[in-house]
Design a protein around this motif. Structure first.
Motif, short mmCIF file in Angstrom:
data_model
loop_
_atom_site.label_atom_id
_atom_site.label_comp_id
_atom_site.label_asym_id
_atom_site.label_seq_id
_atom_site.Cartn_x
_atom_site.Cartn_y
_atom_site.Cartn_z
N ASN A 297 0.43 -7.11 -3.48
CA ASN A 297 0.41 -6.32 -4.71
C ASN A 297 1.10 -4.96 -4.54
O ASN A 297 1.67 -4.43 -5.48
N GLN A 298 1.07 -4.42 -3.34
CA GLN A 298 1.75 -3.14 -3.10
C GLN A 298 3.27 -3.28 -3.20
O GLN A 298 3.96 -2.31 -3.49
N TYR B 173 -3.95 -7.85 -1.64
CA TYR B 173 -3.82 -6.40 -1.72
C TYR B 173 -2.45 -5.94 -1.22
O TYR B 173 -1.79 -5.12 -1.85
N TYR C 86 1.45 -2.65 5.09
CA TYR C 86 1.21 -3.77 4.19
C TYR C 86 1.70 -5.08 4.79
O TYR C 86 1.07 -6.12 4.62
N TYR D 8 -4.90 5.12 -7.09
CA TYR D 8 -5.55 5.84 -6.00
C TYR D 8 -6.50 6.89 -6.56
O TYR D 8 -7.13 7.61 -5.82
N THR E 220 -3.20 -0.88 -10.01
CA THR E 220 -3.79 -0.14 -8.89
C THR E 220 -3.80 1.34 -9.23
O THR E 220 -2.98 1.82 -10.02
N HIS F 189 3.39 -5.40 -7.43
CA HIS F 189 2.66 -4.71 -8.51
C HIS F 189 2.23 -5.65 -9.64
O HIS F 189 2.48 -5.39 -10.81
#
Length: 127
Positions: free
Chosen positions: A25-26, A22, A57, A35, A33, A29
């Motif tokens: 991935n921030q 997770y 992160y 929000y 994802t 990418h």
């Protein structure tokens, strides 16, 4: 909860890998994802804390690695608990329950692992 070492190990590794993937991935990418559609107040909050998110992160990556290598696990579960509850509340408050699934997974894994480690927390609550 009945002590099942192999289940506890797998849940700990899954939680660690989930946090690592997770967080990475921030930055990279490689997974889609979203929000979701956020209320105005939630967007204001995100804009206010966006400068701190890379640190969060990076912290998640460190936590994930420590979980995978089983270092300080009981302590880290307590540290992660308020973060996972906040993640869960924020995700549910966005009114899209499908986008809250990662938060639910993290919270459930965290809570389950805390139950496995409950004997180690007894000194914290004794007189």
């Amino acid at each position: 909860m009945k002590d099942n070492p192999s289940l506890k190990t797998w849940l700990r590794i899954i939680l660690g890998l989930f946090l690592i993937v997770y967080a990475i991935n921030q930055f990279l990418h490689f997974l889609p994802t979203s929000y979701g559609k956020m209320p105005e107040e939630a967007m204001d909050f995100i804009y206010a804390v966006v400068v701190y998110l890379p640190f969060l992160y990076f912290f998640e990556i460190i936590l994930g690695l420590l979980f995978v290598f089983n270092k300080w696990t009981p302590f880290l579960l307590i540290v992660l608990f308020p973060l996972s509850v906040a993640f869960l509340i924020f995700s549910i408050s966005n009114q899209d329950l499908l986008d809250a699934i990662p938060a639910v997974v993290v919270a459930l894994l965290n809570f389950t692992l805390i139950l496995f480690e409950k004997e180690k927390y007894k000194p914290l609550f004794s007189k």
